[in-house]
Write a protein that holds these residues in place. Structure first.
Motif, short mmCIF file in Angstrom:
data_model
loop_
_atom_site.label_atom_id
_atom_site.label_comp_id
_atom_site.label_asym_id
_atom_site.label_seq_id
_atom_site.Cartn_x
_atom_site.Cartn_y
_atom_site.Cartn_z
N SER A 185 0.86 -1.18 0.00
CA SER A 185 0.00 0.00 0.00
C SER A 185 0.89 1.23 0.00
O SER A 185 1.78 1.37 0.84
CB SER A 185 -0.91 -0.02 1.23
OG SER A 185 -1.65 1.18 1.28
N ASP B 113 1.50 5.35 0.11
CA ASP B 113 0.88 6.58 0.60
C ASP B 113 1.97 7.61 0.93
O ASP B 113 3.14 7.42 0.59
CB ASP B 113 0.00 6.29 1.84
CG ASP B 113 0.81 5.71 2.99
OD1 ASP B 113 2.00 6.09 3.15
OD2 ASP B 113 0.28 4.87 3.74
N ALA C 214 2.12 8.91 4.32
CA ALA C 214 1.60 9.03 5.69
C ALA C 214 2.50 9.85 6.60
O ALA C 214 2.09 10.23 7.69
CB ALA C 214 1.36 7.64 6.27
N SER D 230 -3.44 10.34 3.93
CA SER D 230 -2.61 9.14 3.88
C SER D 230 -2.62 8.41 5.23
O SER D 230 -2.54 7.19 5.29
CB SER D 230 -1.17 9.49 3.51
OG SER D 230 -1.04 9.67 2.13
N TRP E 293 -5.74 6.53 5.28
CA TRP E 293 -5.56 5.44 4.31
C TRP E 293 -4.83 4.27 4.99
O TRP E 293 -5.26 3.12 4.96
CB TRP E 293 -4.74 5.98 3.13
CG TRP E 293 -4.54 5.02 2.00
CD1 TRP E 293 -3.61 4.03 1.93
CD2 TRP E 293 -5.30 4.95 0.79
NE1 TRP E 293 -3.72 3.35 0.75
CE2 TRP E 293 -4.75 3.90 0.03
CE3 TRP E 293 -6.38 5.67 0.27
CZ2 TRP E 293 -5.25 3.55 -1.23
CZ3 TRP E 293 -6.87 5.32 -0.98
CH2 TRP E 293 -6.31 4.28 -1.71
N ARG E 294 -3.70 4.57 5.64
CA ARG E 294 -2.87 3.53 6.26
C ARG E 294 -3.61 2.85 7.41
O ARG E 294 -3.54 1.63 7.58
CB ARG E 294 -1.56 4.15 6.75
CG ARG E 294 -0.48 3.14 6.96
CD ARG E 294 0.83 3.78 7.34
NE ARG E 294 1.64 4.16 6.20
CZ ARG E 294 2.97 4.04 6.18
NH1 ARG E 294 3.61 3.55 7.21
NH2 ARG E 294 3.66 4.42 5.13
N HIS F 250 3.64 -1.31 3.78
CA HIS F 250 3.39 0.08 3.38
C HIS F 250 4.67 0.68 2.82
O HIS F 250 5.76 0.36 3.28
CB HIS F 250 2.94 0.91 4.58
CG HIS F 250 1.69 0.38 5.22
ND1 HIS F 250 0.44 0.70 4.78
CD2 HIS F 250 1.51 -0.49 6.25
CE1 HIS F 250 -0.46 0.07 5.51
NE2 HIS F 250 0.16 -0.65 6.42
N THR G 164 -2.96 2.09 -4.26
CA THR G 164 -2.69 3.48 -3.92
C THR G 164 -3.84 4.41 -4.30
O THR G 164 -4.79 4.01 -4.96
CB THR G 164 -1.35 3.95 -4.54
OG1 THR G 164 -0.98 5.21 -3.98
CG2 THR G 164 -1.42 4.08 -6.04
N GLU G 165 -3.74 5.66 -3.83
CA GLU G 165 -4.81 6.63 -4.06
C GLU G 165 -4.70 7.24 -5.46
O GLU G 165 -3.78 6.91 -6.22
CB GLU G 165 -4.83 7.67 -2.94
CG GLU G 165 -3.57 8.49 -2.79
CD GLU G 165 -3.64 9.81 -3.53
OE1 GLU G 165 -2.96 9.94 -4.57
OE2 GLU G 165 -4.34 10.73 -3.06
#
Ligand code: NAD
Length: 358
Positions: free
Chosen positions: A183, A185, A187, A193, A196-197, A214, A236-237
């Motif tokens: 994943s 991000d 963060a 983020s 998200w995490r 991550h 991912t975003e």
């Protein structure tokens, strides 16, 4: 019952490559019903809007959508910007059809390994980027100019629900592969983020059959070049996925070869609604010349069979037919090498369809 497919060729080489994808699907022996509709500049010229209501209705009534590409210099200055093909057709199509999960495989085709910018075995990648497609900074509001145009604001916004549904999709895809999910991000800086995490970690605790790690997006951009084989499925975003998936795809060497899927939720029948399109654009520089490579569109059709119709066997048959045509030395102009046979868009489509029938 036939599978009902909406075919939106679009502009430039879009209709040319989509026709070859339809040809290949017709050679599978599966029962399809194809309905064609206008989108992009062609629709704007026809009726004044790049995404006519009739096109959207056809997509909603279909089991899946095959899209070519939209846009071109002819429409670059259309005003307002919301009537330009890319902005006025693609973005609303994704949000209206709730296509929140973009699935982009980047897989090197062995006969074309030399086309990769990476050296040796590093060029051999086989990974999938799962990108959130309807949220984040491309959609958040406010998005505006302030201070007499001298200050600009974009808003990155994600809700728990948006992260959960895309992560669920990524876990499902990881389960069909090596069960390894990275994943991506930012963060260490962004609040979105961190959410998200947090959500991905909660889901990892419930899906222990998939190993989750991550990675910060800047590190991921670097690792994709340093050691791309460490990746199997990347989640991912929206904006990070836009950039990372383009980077990953270049490792394979050619834009004309890469497919994509944009998926929505499963319908009550259990069928996943999706839109399938090559990652390349409308290539106005070669449109109408029979020089476009139809392989990305054909591999997008294979993804349609895999993701919307749960037919992995037929999808694999199409992928093998593509590899077999390449192994026979057939090449469109974009991937041509000395000693190979230069073929047109339709000749490449015919050859792949023939391999499939054999
Ligand atoms: P492009 O992907 O259309 O073309 C980039 C280069 O790659 C060109 O030299 C082109 O000839 C070549 N190329 C692309 N696809 C090919 C194929 N299948 N076979 C052989 N060569 C191929 O990108 P661009 O030139 O930046 O954009 C052209 C237009 O397409 C623009 O209007 C852009 O907005 C639009 N676009 C649309 C989409 C989409 O519909 N999803 C995506 C990207 C770009």
């Amino acid at each position: 019952m036939p599978h009902n497919i909406a075919v939106l060729g679009g502009d430039g080489i879009g209709p040319e490559v989509t026709a070859e994808a339809v040809k290949v699907l017709q050679s599978t022996g599966i029962d399809f019903n194809f309905d064609h509709a206008l989108i992009g500049g062609a629709a704007y010229d026809d009726g004044g809007h790049p995404l006519p209501a009739s096109t959207l209705d056809l997509c909603r009534a279909s089991d899946a959508v095959l899209l070519g590409a939209v846009g071109g210099p002819k429409w670059d200055n259309v005003q307002p910007i919301t009537l330009r093909p890319e902005v006025g057709a693609l973005l609303p199509l994704r949000s209206e059809l709730n296509l929140y999960a973009n699935v982009r495989p980047a897989k090197t085709l062995r006969p074309l390994m030399m086309a990769s910018p990476l050296k040796g075995d590093r060029a051999l990648v086989d990974l999938i980027v799962i990108r959130e497609l309807t949220g984040g900074i491309y959609f958040g509001t406010p998005r505006e100019r302030r201070d007499n145009g001298n200050t600009a604001v974009d808003t990155c916004l994600y809700s728990r629900h948006e992260v959960e549904r895309i992560a669920e999709r990524a876990f499902a895809v990881a389960r069909t592969r090596k069960r390894e999910l990275v994943s991506v991000d930012k963060a260490n800086v962004l609040e979105t983020s961190r959410l998200w995490r947090e959500v991905v970690n909660e889901m990892a605790a419930k899906n222990t059959d998939v190993s989750v790690s991550h990675m910060l997006v800047d590190n991921c951009a670097m690792q994709l070049i340093r050691d791309p084989q460490q990746f199997d499925v990347i989640l991912t975003e929206n904006m990070f996925g836009d950039i990372i998936s383009d980077e990953a795809s270049m490792i394979t060497g050619s834009l004309g070869l890469l497919p994509s899927a944009s998926l929505s939720d499963a319908r009550p029948s259990g069928q996943v609604f999706g839109l399938y399109e090559p990652i390349h654009g409308s290539a106005p520089d070669i449109a109408g010349q029979g020089r476009a490579n139809p392989i990305a569109a054909i591999l997008s059709a294979a993804m349609m069979l895999r993701y919307s119709f749960d037919d992995d066997a037929s999808a694999t048959r199409i992928e093998e037919a593509v590899e077999s045509a390449l192994n026979c030395g057939l090449r469109t102009a974009d991937i041509y090498e000395k000693g190979c046979r230069l073929v047109s868009t339709t000749e490449m489509g015919d050859a792949i369809a023939d391999k499939l029938r054999q």
